[in-house]
Write a protein that holds these residues in place. Sequence first.
Motif, short mmCIF file in Angstrom:
data_model
loop_
_atom_site.label_atom_id
_atom_site.label_comp_id
_atom_site.label_asym_id
_atom_site.label_seq_id
_atom_site.Cartn_x
_atom_site.Cartn_y
_atom_site.Cartn_z
N ILE A 165 -11.93 13.70 44.12
CA ILE A 165 -11.41 13.04 42.89
C ILE A 165 -10.80 14.06 41.93
CG2 ILE A 165 -12.97 11.06 43.06
CD1 ILE A 165 -14.09 12.77 40.32
N LEU A 166 -11.30 15.32 41.97
CA LEU A 166 -10.68 16.34 41.12
C LEU A 166 -9.24 16.60 41.56
CD1 LEU A 166 -13.62 18.93 40.79
CD2 LEU A 166 -12.62 17.58 38.94
N ASN A 167 -9.02 16.57 42.86
CA ASN A 167 -7.67 16.83 43.39
C ASN A 167 -6.75 15.62 43.29
OD1 ASN A 167 -8.13 19.53 44.12
ND2 ASN A 167 -9.14 18.92 46.02
N GLN A 168 -7.33 14.39 43.40
CA GLN A 168 -6.49 13.19 43.48
C GLN A 168 -6.38 12.40 42.18
OE1 GLN A 168 -4.71 12.45 46.25
NE2 GLN A 168 -5.53 14.37 47.12
N TYR A 169 -7.37 12.51 41.28
CA TYR A 169 -7.40 11.62 40.12
C TYR A 169 -7.42 12.34 38.77
CZ TYR A 169 -8.30 7.67 43.21
OH TYR A 169 -8.18 6.70 44.18
N GLY A 191 -8.30 19.00 32.18
CA GLY A 191 -8.31 19.19 33.63
C GLY A 191 -9.02 20.48 34.01
N PHE A 192 -8.68 21.57 33.32
CA PHE A 192 -9.34 22.86 33.56
C PHE A 192 -10.84 22.71 33.33
CE2 PHE A 192 -11.12 26.84 32.11
CZ PHE A 192 -10.58 27.80 32.96
N ALA A 193 -11.20 21.96 32.29
CA ALA A 193 -12.62 21.80 31.92
C ALA A 193 -13.40 21.11 33.03
CB ALA A 193 -12.73 21.02 30.61
N PHE A 194 -12.91 19.98 33.52
CA PHE A 194 -13.64 19.26 34.56
C PHE A 194 -13.73 20.07 35.86
CE2 PHE A 194 -13.01 15.17 32.21
CZ PHE A 194 -14.35 14.83 32.16
N TYR A 195 -12.63 20.73 36.22
CA TYR A 195 -12.64 21.50 37.46
C TYR A 195 -13.67 22.63 37.39
CZ TYR A 195 -10.48 22.14 42.00
OH TYR A 195 -10.26 22.15 43.35
N ASN A 196 -13.72 23.30 36.25
CA ASN A 196 -14.61 24.45 36.12
C ASN A 196 -16.03 24.07 35.69
OD1 ASN A 196 -13.20 27.26 36.52
ND2 ASN A 196 -11.68 25.86 35.65
N LEU A 197 -16.23 22.81 35.36
CA LEU A 197 -17.59 22.33 35.18
C LEU A 197 -18.24 22.13 36.56
CD1 LEU A 197 -19.77 21.16 33.14
CD2 LEU A 197 -18.93 18.93 33.89
N HIS A 198 -17.46 21.56 37.48
CA HIS A 198 -17.99 21.28 38.81
C HIS A 198 -17.90 22.48 39.75
CE1 HIS A 198 -18.73 17.00 38.18
NE2 HIS A 198 -17.60 16.96 37.50
N ALA A 205 -14.97 31.10 32.73
CA ALA A 205 -14.29 29.81 32.95
C ALA A 205 -15.28 28.66 32.75
CB ALA A 205 -13.70 29.76 34.35
N TYR A 206 -16.51 28.84 33.23
CA TYR A 206 -17.53 27.80 33.05
C TYR A 206 -17.82 27.59 31.56
CZ TYR A 206 -22.09 25.70 32.49
OH TYR A 206 -23.11 24.90 32.06
N LEU A 207 -17.96 28.67 30.81
CA LEU A 207 -18.28 28.56 29.38
C LEU A 207 -17.17 27.86 28.61
CD1 LEU A 207 -19.96 32.03 28.72
CD2 LEU A 207 -21.08 29.80 28.91
N ARG A 210 -17.42 24.16 29.59
CA ARG A 210 -18.56 23.50 28.94
C ARG A 210 -18.28 23.24 27.46
NH1 ARG A 210 -22.20 23.74 25.49
NH2 ARG A 210 -24.13 22.55 25.79
N LYS A 211 -17.69 24.23 26.79
CA LYS A 211 -17.37 24.07 25.37
C LYS A 211 -16.45 22.86 25.15
CE LYS A 211 -14.96 26.39 21.55
NZ LYS A 211 -14.17 27.60 21.15
N ARG A 212 -15.42 22.76 25.99
CA ARG A 212 -14.46 21.66 25.82
C ARG A 212 -15.10 20.30 26.09
NH1 ARG A 212 -9.15 19.42 26.08
NH2 ARG A 212 -9.75 17.35 25.39
N LEU A 213 -15.92 20.21 27.14
CA LEU A 213 -16.51 18.91 27.49
C LEU A 213 -17.66 18.53 26.56
CD1 LEU A 213 -16.34 19.15 31.37
CD2 LEU A 213 -14.97 17.71 29.87
N ALA A 214 -18.39 19.52 26.06
CA ALA A 214 -19.41 19.22 25.04
C ALA A 214 -18.74 18.67 23.79
CB ALA A 214 -20.21 20.48 24.72
N LEU A 215 -17.61 19.29 23.40
CA LEU A 215 -16.86 18.81 22.24
C LEU A 215 -16.31 17.41 22.49
CD1 LEU A 215 -15.69 19.42 19.43
CD2 LEU A 215 -13.68 20.38 20.57
#
Length: 676
Positions: A165-169, A191-198, A205-207, A210-215
């Motif tokens: 789903i990261l690649n297709q959606y 997009g960068f946030a979800f990819y680097n969360l998973h 990159a993870y930090l 995480r910052k973007r998705l927490a916000l």
Amino acid sequence: MEALFQDIQYLKGIGPKRSRQFKRLGVDNIFDLFWYVPRAYFNRGHPDPIKSLKPGEAAAVRATVKGTHASRSRRGLHIFKALMEDDTGLITAVWFNQPFLDQLINPGQELFVSGKVKTAQGLMELNVSEYEILDAGSQQVDVLPVYALTEGLSQKTIRGVILYILNQYLHHYPDILSPELKQKYDLCDIGFAFYNLHFPQDGPAYLRARKRLALEELLLFQYSLIQEQKKQQSDSYVVHQPQSNLLERIQEQLPFVLTSAQTRVLAEIYEDMGASRQMNRLLQGDVGSGKTVVAALSMARAVASGYQAAIMAPTEILVEQHYQSLRKIFQDQGVEVARLTRSTSAGERRSILEALLSGEINILAGTHSIIQDEVEFKCLGLAVIDEQHRFGVKQRALLSYKGYAPDLLVMTATPIPRTLALTLYGDLSLSIIDQMPPGRKKVDTRFVPNRNADRVYRFIARKVREEAVQAYIVCPLVEESEKQDLLAAITLYEGLKEGMFSHLEVGLIHGRLKAWEKEQIMQRFKAGEIKVLVSTTVIEVGVDVPAASIMVVMHAERFGLSQLHQLRGRVGRGKKQSYCFLLGDPHTEDGCKRLMIMENTQDGFRLAQEDLLLRGAGEFWGVKQHGLNQLKVADLLKDLKLLELSRILIQEIGQAEWMNSYIGKKFKKDKDIVNN
């Protein structure tokens, strides 16, 4: 964006059966998959050499399986062991209660395992917490996500679906922040946030992800609160304009001078009460800071303006105390005060309801009984809720619907950081009493192991004899074992009455007693007849007996810091030195830490922050508050700076039409949240 909300069963390789497995994890659609956050990560890029491992340390090993063995312990626990080898040595990896591994792990396979190193019979073992079988189908990345599983789903399956789903959606996922805002606040793309969360590229990159998705979560959380506020907003309001000098007369007869903090808070409340809008204000103050007198003076202003006032409290004991305090404050002032609880007799209840409707009763104190439909006021102008955290949003709303949009004042002795309070109670203005009345002594707090309980009892007996003080002894009452705990309180009471305190009057109070029995016991305790009161936590909030200067908490490790602080707040209200003894035998690091913090700290705000850190927001409030339990990435206490940024960004972002649907999917309504 609609593509994100399609049922997960229609995704490639899933279908109805696997869809049901995902739904057990709370994953219904593609949107949910994006927010299905890993609970841990494997870093396969830097495995530990087996030769370097030390007992007691966490380790991650990449090695080849040389042999396996399955057995059962004496208690029937399945134990699976795999002898593993890398270039530096051998170690035995151990799994508990996972019998399916017999068929899954075989000699010759390469595994990545992590866990804690221990010694058994002189040999080192690795107790495995996470593992990955490395083969041609393994994801070719160094850092792998580890997800919570359910029967029928493996890490490999979930990782494959997430990667798909990261690649297709991912291009369907809207970015609610403009390029200008992202640049201004140094935030990455969604997009960068979800990819680097998973699948994080690396630590930095993870930090950033995480910052973007927490916000992102906190922004949506704030928007959801704004939506709820709009639903509850009323164009109606009450304007309080005193028509008598009742308020001045009440304040003049107080036996003490208000603190500057109380005076400041009252000015804020009076300004709201006199404005052409409905007051919604949260009054926050530590135990003993004087919230009750602030509420009483606010009610005096309402009565002086020709309106009625009501105060709702969570327990009958606290209602009784408010009732007696208000009667004393308004004595000989021509103000009629009444109380209404579940224990009020049918005849008295009818009389109260009639007098409320006719306006004969000016102030009503009650439990949640006062929000029942049959309770009608002639002209309710001010509603006060004590111990706000014990009531939900729904109960607060029901009380504010009584009368013609009365002003609302909610009080709490559970201190929380200002930014957090503004978020959790975003529809309320905030007043803080940040000053204690002068002359109040600190409570000498000490942790005492259970084996030394007799020393505490002898101390109490001596203090009662020499200084005529009184003492509480509180037993925990935990829902899961209520009968056993009640039995423990009764057993302790009988043992003390027949033993150490045989020469003293000992009382017992608990929630199973009838209201009149509890009232009678509390009156005897206040009058000084009962010297030692054995109690469950029914005395946790609001009870005020100035002569009681010793608090003993049994099994103190079973309480949270905020609850211990509430209990400690029952003493230290008189002129004598007060003591709080925390009896227990904590078996966990957190339990020990809580008792040490209590010994060293009297500041309720610091204690509340520590409690949030130790227990988490959901357990701290004891309920699913506003969807707190649905925050996947953000941590309300650790992310206070992001919380502040989310409040700023709300002012800079216009709400798009699709936002309501977005919020509805992110914070799903369930019965616990709706009823809260």
